[in-house]
Write a protein that holds these residues in place. Structure first.
Motif, PDB file in Angstrom:
ATOM      1  N   VAL A 328       0.595  -1.737  -0.262  1.00 59.48           N
ATOM      2  CA  VAL A 328      -0.367   0.252   0.419  1.00 59.48           C
ATOM      3  C   VAL A 328       0.544   1.436   0.020  1.00 59.48           C
ATOM      4  O   VAL A 328       1.775   1.090   0.543  1.00 59.48           O
ATOM      5  N   ARG A 329       0.446   1.547  -1.242  1.00 56.93           N
ATOM      6  CA  ARG A 329       1.681   3.054  -1.028  1.00 56.93           C
ATOM      7  C   ARG A 329       0.871   4.341   0.123  1.00 56.93           C
ATOM      8  O   ARG A 329      -0.662   4.597  -0.179  1.00 56.93           O
ATOM      9  N   THR A 330       1.682   4.714   0.550  1.00 56.46           N
ATOM     10  CA  THR A 330       0.474   6.190   1.771  1.00 56.46           C
ATOM     11  C   THR A 330       0.387   7.105   0.366  1.00 56.46           C
ATOM     12  O   THR A 330       0.692   7.056   0.003  1.00 56.46           O
ATOM     13  N   MET A 331      -0.801   7.760   0.871  1.00 50.18           N
ATOM     14  CA  MET A 331      -1.452   9.252   0.459  1.00 50.18           C
ATOM     15  C   MET A 331      -0.050  10.069  -0.939  1.00 50.18           C
ATOM     16  O   MET A 331       0.530  10.033  -0.140  1.00 50.18           O
ATOM     17  N   ASP A 332      -0.975  10.093  -1.910  1.00 45.93           N
ATOM     18  CA  ASP A 332      -0.793  10.517  -2.727  1.00 45.93           C
ATOM     19  C   ASP A 332      -1.416  11.273  -3.385  1.00 45.93           C
ATOM     20  O   ASP A 332      -1.231  11.350  -5.168  1.00 45.93           O
ATOM     21  N   ILE A 333      -1.503  12.097  -2.405  1.00 48.12           N
ATOM     22  CA  ILE A 333      -2.658  13.662  -2.946  1.00 48.12           C
ATOM     23  C   ILE A 333      -1.905  14.934  -3.442  1.00 48.12           C
ATOM     24  O   ILE A 333      -0.395  14.824  -2.754  1.00 48.12           O
ATOM     25  N   TYR A 354       3.378  20.643  -3.569  1.00 51.45           N
ATOM     26  CA  TYR A 354       2.290  20.783  -1.729  1.00 51.45           C
ATOM     27  C   TYR A 354       1.900  18.928  -1.647  1.00 51.45           C
ATOM     28  O   TYR A 354       0.896  19.394  -2.227  1.00 51.45           O
ATOM     29  N   ARG A 355       2.900  18.437  -1.745  1.00 51.43           N
ATOM     30  CA  ARG A 355       1.947  16.492  -2.437  1.00 51.43           C
ATOM     31  C   ARG A 355       2.805  15.162  -1.339  1.00 51.43           C
ATOM     32  O   ARG A 355       3.335  15.262  -1.193  1.00 51.43           O
ATOM     33  N   ALA A 356       1.626  14.376  -1.693  1.00 48.30           N
ATOM     34  CA  ALA A 356       2.171  13.135  -1.238  1.00 48.30           C
ATOM     35  C   ALA A 356       2.942  13.201   0.214  1.00 48.30           C
ATOM     36  O   ALA A 356       2.370  13.460   1.272  1.00 48.30           O
ATOM     37  N   ILE A 424      10.212   2.619  -0.302  1.00 49.85           N
ATOM     38  CA  ILE A 424       9.472   4.041  -0.870  1.00 49.85           C
ATOM     39  C   ILE A 424       9.991   3.776  -2.309  1.00 49.85           C
ATOM     40  O   ILE A 424      10.398   3.242  -3.353  1.00 49.85           O
ATOM     41  N   MET A 425       9.495   4.935  -2.808  1.00 52.50           N
ATOM     42  CA  MET A 425       9.091   4.794  -4.455  1.00 52.50           C
ATOM     43  C   MET A 425      10.343   5.533  -4.887  1.00 52.50           C
ATOM     44  O   MET A 425      10.654   6.651  -4.635  1.00 52.50           O
ATOM     45  N   ILE A 426      10.586   5.278  -5.155  1.00 53.90           N
ATOM     46  CA  ILE A 426      12.572   5.864  -6.035  1.00 53.90           C
ATOM     47  C   ILE A 426      11.452   7.224  -7.656  1.00 53.90           C
ATOM     48  O   ILE A 426      11.096   6.259  -8.803  1.00 53.90           O
ATOM     49  N   GLU A 427      10.942   8.183  -7.791  1.00 54.24           N
ATOM     50  CA  GLU A 427      10.574   9.059  -8.543  1.00 54.24           C
ATOM     51  C   GLU A 427      11.275  10.432  -8.984  1.00 54.24           C
ATOM     52  O   GLU A 427      10.305  10.954  -9.625  1.00 54.24           O
ATOM     53  N   THR A 428      12.019  10.945  -7.531  1.00 61.97           N
ATOM     54  CA  THR A 428      12.799  11.879  -8.590  1.00 61.97           C
ATOM     55  C   THR A 428      14.334  11.911  -8.515  1.00 61.97           C
ATOM     56  O   THR A 428      14.617  10.146  -8.099  1.00 61.97           O
ATOM     57  N   ASN A 450       6.614   7.547 -14.074  1.00 63.27           N
ATOM     58  CA  ASN A 450       5.576   8.582 -14.454  1.00 63.27           C
ATOM     59  C   ASN A 450       6.066   9.737 -14.309  1.00 63.27           C
ATOM     60  O   ASN A 450       6.396  10.100 -15.140  1.00 63.27           O
ATOM     61  N   ASP A 451       6.601   9.711 -12.857  1.00 65.86           N
ATOM     62  CA  ASP A 451       7.098  10.271 -12.222  1.00 65.86           C
ATOM     63  C   ASP A 451       8.919  10.842 -12.457  1.00 65.86           C
ATOM     64  O   ASP A 451       8.993  12.036 -12.898  1.00 65.86           O
ATOM     65  N   LEU A 452       9.710   9.935 -12.505  1.00 67.48           N
ATOM     66  CA  LEU A 452      10.753   9.826 -12.782  1.00 67.48           C
ATOM     67  C   LEU A 452      10.733  10.564 -13.853  1.00 67.48           C
ATOM     68  O   LEU A 452      11.777  11.322 -14.162  1.00 67.48           O
ATOM     69  N   ASP A 460       5.750  18.135 -18.105  1.00 70.35           N
ATOM     70  CA  ASP A 460       5.220  17.865 -17.208  1.00 70.35           C
ATOM     71  C   ASP A 460       4.127  16.807 -18.390  1.00 70.35           C
ATOM     72  O   ASP A 460       3.899  16.928 -19.279  1.00 70.35           O
ATOM     73  N   ARG A 461       3.741  15.444 -16.916  1.00 70.16           N
ATOM     74  CA  ARG A 461       2.979  14.332 -17.886  1.00 70.16           C
ATOM     75  C   ARG A 461       2.228  14.894 -17.859  1.00 70.16           C
ATOM     76  O   ARG A 461       1.690  14.261 -18.631  1.00 70.16           O
ATOM     77  N   GLN A 462       1.004  15.898 -17.331  1.00 67.67           N
ATOM     78  CA  GLN A 462      -0.489  16.130 -17.829  1.00 67.67           C
ATOM     79  C   GLN A 462      -0.126  16.821 -19.000  1.00 67.67           C
ATOM     80  O   GLN A 462      -1.613  17.259 -19.351  1.00 67.67           O
TER      81      GLN A 462
HETATM   82 MG    MG Z   1       4.474   9.011  -9.082  1.00 74.46          MG
END
Ligand code: MG
Ligand code: PEP
Length: 542
Positions: A328-333, A354-356, A424-428, A450-452, A460-462
């Protein structure tokens, strides 16, 4: 017959009637009425219909997101029966001789303002509920449907744009496909479409006149056909059948091990957004959950999910997975995943904002509630916890501190729990560069490509305009993955990939050759990847 070309974000073919999904603000007009008594009766009838709708919605939600989350609809029904609310509406109708829609809208606005300015967090959170119930009654009074309610018939949804929270709330059994103007292949809405296996295309302008017309969404070519002729229908029905046959062939892979010809075992897990994705996980025989994007629990709700509400969901997932690994990944809002009730400030660069984990370490109550629910659920299966958007060792140290506090409190309060793996996520890029040190601190890494890709390429992925530049195959990404795997293995830490790149069949052999231990992909990608893994031998690769 008209045809429009866009971009596919999830393959597959759907044939059905179009439903236009429009989120224009409903402007409620004030009309003078002669028959005030009749108008009050119309309001009362609409309220009864709304209560019935909410009852049905509660039953549906209980199946999809569990009893605890579904209770909100019961609260909504109770609010509709609240004396003050009813008095206000009926008073406005009677004294101002206005239509019921207007009286409900004014009452809704007044109650919204009253609740949102209250000190008490519970009442503050009711503000959005009162808005919701008022919109429901107005929609009934004016014969329209509300928000994400897409009706009873299976439909092809056409919209200007869809947010992840709208998508997740739609009834997946009724949504044959969707087509939007905005959106990008790497957005969470696209990821959800792939998880739910809903053919989807983006880049197609919406025309309100299409509402109710027959259409075909071809998620292979990215085309939307309005009023298809018989030839077209026949051709696509054949293509649809071929797709079904291919899937049937893949069924042979069910129950087989994820192992290469030369005996290298791989953990092949699924990415999910919630409980309702579990049937498809089981259908595709994933050997575990490699990424449970827990933030969807927060997006589906109109309030912060409580410890008990979260516990119910985690417990169910663990029990249904029956001893298989559940990460389970903790909240990534944050970024594209926004929830109104958190009242986060609008940011110029939300993806860098301000996220995650930043929110969790800043608003510790939110983080601790989630951790408490997770640890309490840990006794029901094989749980691991993973933290998103990590950039430093200090963050990991702070996380450990909070985890220890939570464990201490649970012990003192007599709640049983078991030790779990932490990852941990490695995404930076920062996490990649620090991966040797970070590996000493945790049990596993999961590379979020995706974020990496977004942060490494500064794209910007969006932003759909930037899609031609968003290249997860950039050599920098592959070098980073290799670096992370080597650093992790030297420090006794296992590594997975849970970004979309992990499902790219043309790189399965490359990843295994690099030493990646786990691939976590959308449930529908499990069987094709298993087939691929079982077809090659790592020793024989160049
Ligand atoms: Mg991500
Ligand atoms: C990622 O960034 O690759 C990832 C898996 O997380 P998300 O797509 O939810 O940001």
């Amino acid at each position: 017959m008209e045809q429009y070309s866009g971009k596919s974000i999830c393959q597959g073919i759907a044939i059905g009637r179009i439903r236009i999904y429009s989120k224009e603000e409903r402007l409620v007009k004030r009309n003078k009425v002669e028959d005030v008594k009749g108008e009050v009766a119309r309001y009362r009838l609409a309220t009864q219909t709304a209560i019935k709708e909410l009852k049905d919605l509660r039953e549906l939600a209980a199946k999809e997101v569990g009893e605890a989350n579904a209770d909100i609809f019961e609260v909504h029904a109770m609010m509709l029966e609240d004396g003050d609310y009813i008095d206000s509406v009926e008073n406005i109708i009677t004294t101002q001789e206005t239509n019921a829609e207007y009286a409900v809208a004014i009452t809704g606005d007044n109650f919204y303002t009253m609740f949102s300015t209250m000190e008490d967090e519970y009442f503050k959170a009711r503000a959005i509920d009162v808005k919701d119930i008022s919109e429901r009654v107005i929609a009934i009074l004016s014969n329209k449907t509300t928000g994400s309610d897409i009706g009873d018939e299976p439909i092809i949804l056409v919209a200007e744009d869809l947010t992840p929270s709208e998508t997740v709330q739609m009834d997946k059994d009724k949504l044959l496909a969707f087509s939007t103007l905005k959106g990008s292949k790497n957005s969470h809405t696209a990821i959800l479409a792939r998880t739910m296996n809903i053919p989807a295309i983006i880049g197609i302008p919406m025309n309100k006149e299409w509402d109710g017309q027959m259409a075909i969404v071809d998620g292979f070519t990215g085309t939307l056909t309005i009023n298809p002729n018989q030839d077209m229908l026949d051709h696509l029905k054949v293509k649809q059948q071929e797709g079904i046959k291919n899937r049937e062939l893949l069924q042979e892979m069910k129950g087989k091990e994820d192992i290469t010809l030369d005996g290298r075992k791989v953990k092949l897990y699924a990415n999910i957004g919630g409980l309702s994705d579990l049937p498809i996980v089981q259908k595709n025989d994933a050997k575990g959950i490699g990424l449970f994007r827990s933030e969807f629990l927060y997006l589906e709700n109109d309030h912060l999910p409580t410890e008990e509400e979260q516990l119910k969901v985690y417990k169910s997932v663990l029990e249904i997975m029956a001893g298989k690994k559940v990460i389970v990944r903790t909240m990534d809002i944050g970024a594209d995943k926004q929830v109104d009730y958190l009242n986060l400030e609008k940011e110029d660069n939300p993806a860098l904002g301000y996220r995650a984990i930043r929110i969790c370490l800043d608003q510790k109550d939110i983080f601790k509630t989630q951790l408490r629910a997770l640890f309490r659920a840990s006794i029901y299966g094989n749980l691991s916890i993973m933290y998103p958007m990590i950039i430093s060792l200090e963050e990991v140290h702070k996380i450990k501190q909070v985890v220890n506090e939570v464990k201490k409190e649970l012990t003192e309060q007599g709640f049983p729990f078991v030790e779990v793996e932490h990852g941990i996520m490695i995404e930076t890029p920062a996490a990649v560069i620090m991966s040797a040190e970070l590996a000493e601190e945790v049990d596993f890494f999961s590379i979020g490509t995706n974020d990496l890709t977004q942060y490494t390429l500064a794209i910007d992925r969006q932003n759909s305009k930037l899609e031609p530049f968003y290249n997860p195959h950039h050599p920098a990404i592959f070098r980073m993955i290799k670096m992370v795997v080597d650093n992790a293995h030297q420090n006794n830490c296992w590594v997975g990939i849970c970004g979309e790149l992990g499902a790219d069949l043309s790189f399965t052999d490359t990843f295994l050759q690099m030493g990646v231990d786990e691939l976590s992909v959308s449930p529908n990608s499990i069987l094709p990847i298993r087939k691929k893994i079982r077809e090659f031998s790592i020793k024989n690769l160049d």
